[in-house]
Scaffold this motif. Sequence first.
Motif, short mmCIF file in Angstrom:
data_model
loop_
_atom_site.label_atom_id
_atom_site.label_comp_id
_atom_site.label_asym_id
_atom_site.label_seq_id
_atom_site.Cartn_x
_atom_site.Cartn_y
_atom_site.Cartn_z
N ARG A 688 73.82 33.94 40.11
CA ARG A 688 74.28 32.81 38.80
C ARG A 688 75.27 33.40 37.92
O ARG A 688 75.50 34.47 38.18
CB ARG A 688 72.73 33.04 37.52
N GLU A 692 70.81 33.58 30.71
CA GLU A 692 69.80 32.77 29.67
C GLU A 692 69.98 33.48 28.30
O GLU A 692 70.24 34.37 28.24
CB GLU A 692 68.60 32.92 30.07
N TYR A 719 69.01 28.61 26.04
CA TYR A 719 69.39 27.89 27.05
C TYR A 719 69.17 28.57 28.47
O TYR A 719 68.91 29.70 28.55
CB TYR A 719 71.09 27.97 26.95
N SER A 720 68.73 27.64 29.49
CA SER A 720 68.35 28.04 30.81
C SER A 720 69.25 28.03 31.79
O SER A 720 69.91 26.79 31.98
CB SER A 720 67.15 27.33 31.31
N ALA A 721 69.69 28.86 32.67
CA ALA A 721 70.72 28.77 33.76
C ALA A 721 70.21 28.05 34.69
O ALA A 721 71.31 27.38 35.46
CB ALA A 721 71.13 30.13 34.14
N ASP A 722 69.02 27.93 35.05
CA ASP A 722 68.54 27.14 36.06
C ASP A 722 68.10 25.57 35.72
O ASP A 722 66.99 25.56 34.88
CB ASP A 722 67.28 27.69 36.71
N VAL A 723 68.81 24.50 35.94
CA VAL A 723 68.33 23.18 35.27
C VAL A 723 67.11 22.80 36.00
O VAL A 723 66.25 21.95 35.38
CB VAL A 723 69.48 22.39 35.48
N ASP A 724 66.72 23.21 37.19
CA ASP A 724 65.41 22.75 37.77
C ASP A 724 63.91 23.56 37.17
O ASP A 724 63.15 22.99 37.77
CB ASP A 724 65.36 22.84 39.25
N GLU A 725 64.42 24.31 36.61
CA GLU A 725 63.13 25.41 36.14
C GLU A 725 62.57 24.52 34.89
O GLU A 725 63.44 24.04 33.99
CB GLU A 725 63.73 26.75 35.71
N PRO A 727 60.93 24.19 31.15
CA PRO A 727 61.06 24.95 29.98
C PRO A 727 59.97 25.65 29.69
O PRO A 727 58.86 25.45 30.15
CB PRO A 727 61.26 23.63 29.00
#
Length: 937
Positions: A688, A692, A719-725, A727
């Motif tokens: 990445r 985060e 903020y999360s670096a993985d959009v598919d993860e 919340p």
Amino acid sequence: MSDGGAEAHTVGESEEPATADQTDGEAPAPQENGEHNGPAESEGPKEDSEHPAGEDEYGVVPDVQSNLSDKSDQESHDDVLSEGEETAAGERDSARKESIRDRLRREGRERARSENYQSETQLAELDSTALIKKPPSVSDIHILARDDYPESYTSDTPKETKLFQHTQRFLAQYTHLYPDRKPPFLNPLNDCRMPKCASTFIRPSLLPYLDCYDWQGCASFVADHLDYRPLKQPTETPEGMMSPATALRYQTANCFEMSTVLCSLLVGAGYRAYVVSGYAVRAVCLRDTTRVVCPDMMHKDEDDSTVESAPENRYQLKPQKELASKYEQMMEERVREAARKMEREKLQRELEETNEREKEPPDPLFGMRVHAWVLVLPGERDVTEPFFIESTTGMGKGIRCGDYLGIESLWNQTNYWINLQYCINGVRDLEYDLFNPAHWEFLLLRDALRTPHPDELETDLEEAVLDADRLMEMPLSWVERLQVSKERYDERFPCGRKVMRFYRSKLEQFSPYTMKDGLVRRLTVYSDFSCDTVETITESYLHRADRLISRKITPATGWIEDKFQRGRDDALQEHQYAVLGHNPEDRRVMRYFPKTRTDCLIARTVGEGGFIEEDFQDRDDKLYRRVTEVGAIQKKFGPAGTTRKPLVSITERMHRNPRGDGDDGVSERTFDLADAKISVVFHARRGRVTAERREFAKPHPDDKARLVPILEEAAASGYSADVDELPPRMLDLYYMMKAQMDDEERAVAAVREAEDEIVELLNARTQEEAALDLEKALFDSDLVPQIRSDRKDLEAFIAAQSTRLVEKDKDPLGPFLARLNIPESEMSTPVRFKLRDECMQAFRQRLVDKANRLQKQFEEETEALQDRQHWYQQNYVGLTEEEEQEYLRFCHDTMFRLHVLELLLERHKQMAPVKHRTLERRLRSDPRITGQNAQDG
């Protein structure tokens, strides 16, 4: 010989002396730039004969030889000049000497007038120095009674007598062949005014100290241990010199004596060292180091230059291209170049003005000042290149050094060599192959020839070398063994202090335990040549109880840097602070030894206003930095308290956790105490680019909502670096915030503890500076004046106490005589008998008291043992193992004491009658009892 480079004659050759007219008319011209030509040579005839008239088989003029010492061998001269020839030879010699003096005076005058700096006083002094040869003074030699010296100092062995005769013939030939050169320093007078060969002054010795095994340590010790005194006649070699042992005893020496001591130590350490006699510049002869950079500063510059920058990363990303106008950049560069040019011109002008101010004034005796130093040649101790050692300063110099202007001769413990090379360019062009007879003329043949190859060895040369009549070896040194006690070696400096002035600096050195604060070295650096403005002061310490080893002070900024060695309770390594920085909130830097503190702290920096930055190393929680911002105290009405300054924010940075990432891989977190917020930044996950982030809004301390899960999304954002993860759940965020709040409390407690530690450190340093205690090392007790004085007082007290006790034991009637207070002459016979009876009665009573005391102790121990045994018989069933072991130990110790008391009592019973009879016989023979003294009176 002429100065144009004619082939040099050896001492074994002969040449007819020039007449007085030739000498005056063909005197060599003054040399340019005032440089000394070293071994200048006179012009000789074009034809040489094997034995010219008026000379002997050695090529010595009898008139010259007749002026030698009574020790010289007069039997070798068969031909004697007539009276007229002797008179003519004397006139030629005097004319030749006058021409040399005129030449020296003319050179000095022309040099002084060309520089236009000399006054009439200096010229008059030069004339008197060149024309008037002052008689040698014996004050250069410390003379004791001849009985105080060994026999070798006051007499000659047969070998030394034979060597003296040989050196006298050598000097006669040298004076005849080179009349324009000064006589070599070959037979100086020793401590007892006995002429000895210069080579025999060298006594190879190795001092039993580790530092004296290398040439740097030997040179430093000689320069520090001996107090240098310049020659009284700077243009003449001294009449004599002290032996190395005497110089070490008095701790004072001139250049010849210091060089002899240093050469003796170097030869003893295995070096090929030689004492050099020649000419040097004024600064070297007077040990004027005001234009020499301090060696300590040179070593510091070398250390700084060896620090290499980190290698450049070949795979780092290229920076983005800046979009800027090239024309504007060119115009800005022109302006900057013009400013740099003006700055360079200004610096050049300042440099020229500084050089003009610091320029050394011309020396009217340039090239004529006599000096001695040491030459080390390769071949031993891994020395690959020859070099000089200045014995007065202990500094090593290259053989092309411009401080030395010429060499007349050099010697070691085996031979003596005369320089036959020209010294027009000083010592830059000299060759130091001592086996080359064209460059160096030797005194003794045995050690002067290089061992030839067997194939090249000719029969006639071999026969000549093996001719016993021509071989002679140097006698052993007559100097006593060189010894320096451990106390003198550790004291190092005469009178315990040495001050040296260098270029824009001053170096002060002190013996250990001399200064109350343990100071051993102080280097003061100035910003100007006149040493008016102090730039920095660096001090070194030893044996301090607070472990302080160095202190650097910058007066311009008032900044102080203290360095400590290991052993302090707080593990402090370095402390930087201001001169008046006694307030804990003042700017300061504290560094600690790594891996010595439980919190792994290695540095702590306090900024202006209480800003604190802490660095850690190898912590389990991966924390490596903590930055704390402190606010100001708000004034409130009411009594003053001990309220601390509020903490505004705390920022902590951690290394990446190698066990995983995500929540366990926190990179940076900030506790915003003023706004009640917590910001957390995690390490970027594998693969990445972004990391985060999470930010929490803490609840109010009085709000019980912090005890229930957070239900509002506004209280936790991120903020999360993985959009598919998906919340995180609110419950997970609550637990995360709860953990961060606990870490915040621990961070606040650590900061408050750091503030307390800073206050304790300042108080401790204040007390340590006020006490100034020095640690007394066990093996350095002889160096400490207080310990030495206390030891002498204790020894005197013990001696007096022992004497008093002995006297008391010797006089059993003393207490009884003092009680009567009657003079001995007035005592009657009944009084004497009464005195005897009282003494015997008191002695018998002491014997009885001692027996009763021993018997009482024996009975008490027996009763205690019986009571303990009775107790054990009643309680042995319920005793534990420890109580039983304690009972056994008590019984064993008591039985031992009973046995000792029984032996003492038995011995007392045996010795009491013997002591009684002894005292009775003693009193019967005492004159004070018999009255014999009164009868005699």
